[in-house]
Write a protein that holds these residues in place. Sequence first.
Motif, short mmCIF file in Angstrom:
data_model
loop_
_atom_site.label_atom_id
_atom_site.label_comp_id
_atom_site.label_asym_id
_atom_site.label_seq_id
_atom_site.Cartn_x
_atom_site.Cartn_y
_atom_site.Cartn_z
N GLN A 25 29.86 36.73 43.69
CA GLN A 25 28.54 36.72 43.09
C GLN A 25 27.58 37.61 43.88
O GLN A 25 26.72 38.29 43.28
CB GLN A 25 28.00 35.28 43.05
N ASP A 47 34.21 33.42 37.16
CA ASP A 47 32.83 33.83 36.87
C ASP A 47 32.52 35.19 37.48
O ASP A 47 31.93 36.05 36.83
CB ASP A 47 31.86 32.79 37.40
N LEU A 49 37.01 28.50 39.03
CA LEU A 49 36.01 28.89 38.04
C LEU A 49 34.97 29.84 38.63
O LEU A 49 34.48 30.74 37.94
CB LEU A 49 35.32 27.64 37.48
N THR A 50 34.63 29.66 39.91
CA THR A 50 33.69 30.60 40.53
C THR A 50 34.32 31.99 40.64
O THR A 50 33.62 33.00 40.53
CB THR A 50 33.27 30.11 41.94
N LYS A 52 23.30 32.65 41.67
CA LYS A 52 24.50 31.83 41.49
C LYS A 52 25.06 31.29 42.81
O LYS A 52 25.82 30.32 42.80
CB LYS A 52 25.59 32.63 40.77
N SER A 106 31.79 38.31 35.09
CA SER A 106 30.44 38.85 35.22
C SER A 106 30.47 40.32 35.62
O SER A 106 29.64 41.11 35.17
CB SER A 106 29.64 38.05 36.25
#
Length: 211
Positions: free
Chosen positions: A66, A176, A172-173, A74, A180
């Motif tokens: 992130q 993501d 899941l992170t 996030k 993204s």
Amino acid sequence: MDASFSRIRGALFLLAVVTLWGAVAPSSVAQPDSVRTQILVERGLPADHTPQKALWRAFAVPGWGQLYNRQYYKIPIVYAGLAGLTYSILYNHDQYKLFQRAHLYKISEERVASGQIASNPYLSYRDQYRLVQRSVSTFDAEIPARTLRSQRDRYRRWRDLSVVGSGLFYVLTVVDAYVSAHLLTFDVGDELSVKVVPSPMGNSAAIKVQF
């Protein structure tokens, strides 16, 4: 419950495999073209930014993917989720051990009372039993071994679910960060438009794409 755990672990493993395949599979954006490079530069990202780099960073350190995508908002969510699940694991494990020892003491006491054994081999766990007794009973009433066993199994189940949940949340992170990174170069410009026009059957929407 074992079958449920197996299904959860299977889903977690499948999700990890799919994510890893996305990291090693050939990608059309491995060598950025001029349009993609322009979009990245306009968004303050390096021209060599790729989803694969975001994925491996997210795998290495929670929140690094992130950070690489410049989605700073996030990062607290990632660490708050992992911290909460870690606390749940530790708390439920401590409670499981407490009720496990209290159960061993109480069931041995019941066996001594029934003449099955001569003495209680778990007298050292008396304090744990008394602690549980004071926490669930105002008048220090005796707690049957079957009740302690039920509570022990409940905390063990919650601990195991928390472990599976933490692994799933971590994956899941990573997903993501990977997804993204792909969406960062998804540009919606003048070529894509939505137009609402009246018709005899009521208003309708049309999507127009110009090349």
